[in-house]
Design an enzyme around this catalytic site. Structure first.
Site, short mmCIF file in Angstrom:
data_model
loop_
_atom_site.label_atom_id
_atom_site.label_comp_id
_atom_site.label_asym_id
_atom_site.label_seq_id
_atom_site.Cartn_x
_atom_site.Cartn_y
_atom_site.Cartn_z
N GLU A 89 -1.94 15.05 12.36
CA GLU A 89 -0.77 14.22 12.68
C GLU A 89 0.26 14.23 11.55
O GLU A 89 0.56 13.19 10.96
CB GLU A 89 -1.23 12.76 12.90
CG GLU A 89 -2.29 12.58 13.97
CD GLU A 89 -2.94 11.20 13.92
OE1 GLU A 89 -2.62 10.39 13.01
OE2 GLU A 89 -3.80 10.92 14.77
N TYR B 200 9.57 1.30 -2.11
CA TYR B 200 8.39 1.91 -2.75
C TYR B 200 8.67 2.41 -4.16
O TYR B 200 7.88 3.17 -4.70
CB TYR B 200 7.93 3.14 -1.95
CG TYR B 200 7.81 2.97 -0.47
CD1 TYR B 200 6.85 2.11 0.08
CD2 TYR B 200 8.63 3.67 0.40
CE1 TYR B 200 6.73 1.97 1.45
CE2 TYR B 200 8.50 3.54 1.77
CZ TYR B 200 7.55 2.69 2.29
OH TYR B 200 7.43 2.56 3.64
N ARG C 157 13.68 3.65 1.00
CA ARG C 157 12.50 4.09 0.23
C ARG C 157 12.60 3.78 -1.26
O ARG C 157 11.62 3.32 -1.85
CB ARG C 157 12.22 5.58 0.45
CG ARG C 157 11.94 5.92 1.92
CD ARG C 157 11.42 7.34 2.12
NE ARG C 157 10.07 7.48 1.63
CZ ARG C 157 9.74 8.03 0.49
NH1 ARG C 157 10.67 8.54 -0.28
NH2 ARG C 157 8.50 8.07 0.11
N TYR D 206 11.09 9.23 7.14
CA TYR D 206 11.07 7.81 6.75
C TYR D 206 12.39 7.39 6.11
O TYR D 206 12.42 6.61 5.17
CB TYR D 206 9.88 7.54 5.81
CG TYR D 206 8.57 7.95 6.43
CD1 TYR D 206 8.09 7.27 7.55
CD2 TYR D 206 7.84 9.02 5.95
CE1 TYR D 206 6.91 7.65 8.16
CE2 TYR D 206 6.65 9.41 6.56
CZ TYR D 206 6.19 8.72 7.66
OH TYR D 206 5.03 9.09 8.26
N GLY E 118 -0.38 12.87 6.43
CA GLY E 118 -0.42 12.56 5.01
C GLY E 118 -0.05 13.70 4.08
O GLY E 118 0.05 13.49 2.86
N ARG F 16 5.77 13.53 7.55
CA ARG F 16 6.65 13.85 6.42
C ARG F 16 6.75 15.36 6.16
O ARG F 16 7.84 15.87 5.90
CB ARG F 16 6.11 13.15 5.16
CG ARG F 16 7.04 13.25 3.97
CD ARG F 16 6.36 12.72 2.69
NE ARG F 16 5.57 11.55 2.90
CZ ARG F 16 5.95 10.30 2.63
NH1 ARG F 16 7.15 10.09 2.14
NH2 ARG F 16 5.13 9.28 2.84
N CYS G 295 24.70 -6.50 -1.15
CA CYS G 295 24.61 -7.55 -2.17
C CYS G 295 23.16 -7.83 -2.54
O CYS G 295 22.61 -8.89 -2.20
CB CYS G 295 25.28 -8.81 -1.66
SG CYS G 295 26.95 -8.46 -1.11
N1 LLP Z 1 -0.90 9.22 11.45
C1 LLP Z 1 -0.94 7.89 11.24
C2 LLP Z 1 -1.93 7.09 11.96
C3 LLP Z 1 -0.05 7.28 10.35
O1 LLP Z 1 -0.09 5.98 10.15
C4 LLP Z 1 0.92 8.08 9.67
C5 LLP Z 1 1.87 7.49 8.74
C6 LLP Z 1 0.93 9.47 9.95
C7 LLP Z 1 0.01 10.00 10.82
C8 LLP Z 1 1.91 10.39 9.31
O2 LLP Z 1 1.80 10.44 7.92
P1 LLP Z 1 2.65 11.51 7.10
O3 LLP Z 1 2.16 12.88 7.48
O4 LLP Z 1 4.07 11.34 7.44
O5 LLP Z 1 2.37 11.18 5.69
N2 LLP Z 1 7.30 4.82 5.10
C9 LLP Z 1 6.42 5.47 4.14
C10 LLP Z 1 5.35 6.28 4.82
C11 LLP Z 1 4.51 5.48 5.80
C12 LLP Z 1 3.49 6.31 6.53
C13 LLP Z 1 2.85 5.54 7.64
N3 LLP Z 1 1.89 6.25 8.41
C14 LLP Z 1 7.26 6.29 3.19
O6 LLP Z 1 8.49 6.27 3.31
O7 LLP Z 1 6.75 6.95 2.29
#
Ligand code: LLP
Length: 415
Positions: free
Chosen positions: A274, A317, A313, A371, A239, A277, A343
């Site tokens: 984890e 979003y 994206r 993403y 996150g 991004r 389209c």
């Molecule tokens: N761990 C779990 C269980 C997750 O579901 C996710 C992301 C992460 C780790 C990694 O999160 P990060 O560090 O990347 O924020 N498609 C969306 C983002 C979806 C994230 C889903 N889960 C976007 O383009 O913003």
């Protein structure tokens, strides 16, 4: 570290100009930078030094084999959500005992694949999943390592579509039920209770949601210990947010780690994280060429060769990603909606952007390492873009552009 920078008016990555990459590999083109990926990953490593930890890169952010391999070489762990991601990590040289398996809907076959590979832990999200995992493990004659994903009901203060830690979200086990789930898990002979985890959302730029979540999880760790259920790790999910625009600031990873370490205190818990991004987001751009400039009444459009199938994206979003000219050229500046050839009115990469461009010029969409390519599709029977990794003086093709014929190779005419 700046993966992409301007030199004498030209956008560069290491010693490669983006224009030369577009000429060599064509557009639309994803360009990644190895050094930037390594640097972002190392920020976590440095921040957590001195505390037992495992960085599990969230494969879903960008699952290109070359990226997984770069991280595997650093000794990274991986957070996967499907058997497909498991196979990718193993194919890229990742170690099974550094893999955690997340996700709300693991099939029995996926569990079996994880057990056969010997992964570190299953992040379980419901009692039903706990029971199924116990069954699958028993059938394999093994003991499955388990962590329970808790839904701490904290507001991640991010976009609702990427907020996951509220009780209205489908994720995790509710706080009020979690103790019971642990007791249930502890009774299964084919499960070994190892840890606790959460993931409260994505693109978080504040520390307070992490502090709140860790405090709630730690309280549960203590209550479980009182009952004789001792956990060996705490997985805080991913996150960590990045700065998509100049008025945003990315999360400070040092401060984030301090906040987690402080929350854990002197408890003997390995920290798992984890991040997706944060590791790859700023290490990638999408290169696209202007096909046409057009006006409808007083609205100006730059129609480019990348579309929502390449980068969804903005459409999905309302995400804002910076768009820049690849070369600074003597052009009249105008405010454009940058749109693709698909389209749909939702097919845009950015709206109301001031750009100095002409037909055939190159644009680059920033912060497109995460993403982006992974969420691409073949909508409108468009082949997915090629992907290139810049590493110093070299640029390596890490995914070939798709062939149109391959797109319908698995389809059949009626007899
Ligand atoms: N761990 C779990 C269980 C997750 O579901 C996710 C992301 C992460 C780790 C990694 O999160 P990060 O560090 O990347 O924020 N498609 C969306 C983002 C979806 C994230 C889903 N889960 C976007 O383009 O913003």
């Amino acid at each position: 570290m700046t993966a992409f920078y301007r030199q004498s008016g030209s956008m560069m990555s290491d010693r490669k100009s983006l224009s030369s990459l577009a000429d060599e590999f064509g557009t639309p083109l994803y360009v990644y930078n190895r050094g930037a990926i390594e640097h972002a990953w190392q920020e976590f490593e440095t921040a957590l030094q001195g505390h037992r930890h495992l960085i599990c890169y969230a494969v879903k952010a960008n699952s290109n084999l070359a990226i997984l391999n770069i991280l595997a070489r650093l000794g990274s762990g991986f957070d996967i959500v499907s058997v497909g991601e498991l196979r990718r990590v193993l194919a890229a040289g990742g170690q099974a005992d550094r893999i955690v398996f997340s996700g709300v809907g693991k099939s029995a076959a996926e569990m079996a694949a994880g057990l056969e590979a010997g992964i570190r832990c299953f992040n379980v999200e419901s009692d039903a999943e706990l029971d199924r995992l116990a069954e699958v493990a028993a059938a394999h004659g093994v003991v499955a390592p388990v962590s329970l994903r808790i839904n701490p009901d904290v507001d991640a203060q991010t976009h609702p579509y990427i907020s996951t830690g509220l009780k209205e979200n489908k994720f995790g086990i509710g706080m009020s039920h979690a103790m019971d789930s642990y007791r249930r898990g502890a009774e299964h002979a084919s499960l070994a209770i190892k840890g606790i985890d959460c993931h409260i959302g994505s693109q978080l730029t504040r520390l307070s949601p992490y502090a709140d979540a860790v405090a709630l999880l730690i309280d549960m760790v203590d209550r479980l210990a009182d009952e004789g259920i001792r956990l060996s790790h705490l997985d805080v999910g991913g996150g960590q947010g990045i700065a998509y625009s100049e008025d945003e600031a990315s999360l400070d990873i040092g401060a984030w780690a301090d906040c987690v370490i402080q929350g854990i205190g002197d408890r003997d818990l390995e920290i798992m994280v984890e991040p997706g991004r944060y590791v790859v987001g700023q290490a990638g751009v999408l290169l696209t060429r202007v096909e046409y400039l057009k006006n409808n009444e007083d609205r100006h459009f730059a129609v480019v060769d990348a579309a929502m199938n390449d980068l969804i994206r903005p459409a999905l979003y309302s995400a804002w990603q910076a768009i820049e000219e690849v070369e600074t050229l003597p052009r009249e500046s105008q405010v454009y909606d940058v749109v693709g050839p698909i389209c749909e009115s939702a097919d845009f990469l950015g709206k109301q952007r001031s750009l100095a461009i002409a037909q055939d010029d190159l644009l680059c969409v920033r912060s497109a390492g995460a993403y982006a390519a992974v969420m691409s599709s073949n909508y409108n029977t468009r082949a997915r873009a090629a992907e290139v990794m810049v590493d110093g003086d070299d640029a390596h093709l890490v995914r070939a552009r798709e062939n149109i014929e391959d797109l319908f190779a698995n389809e059949y005419l009626l007899p």
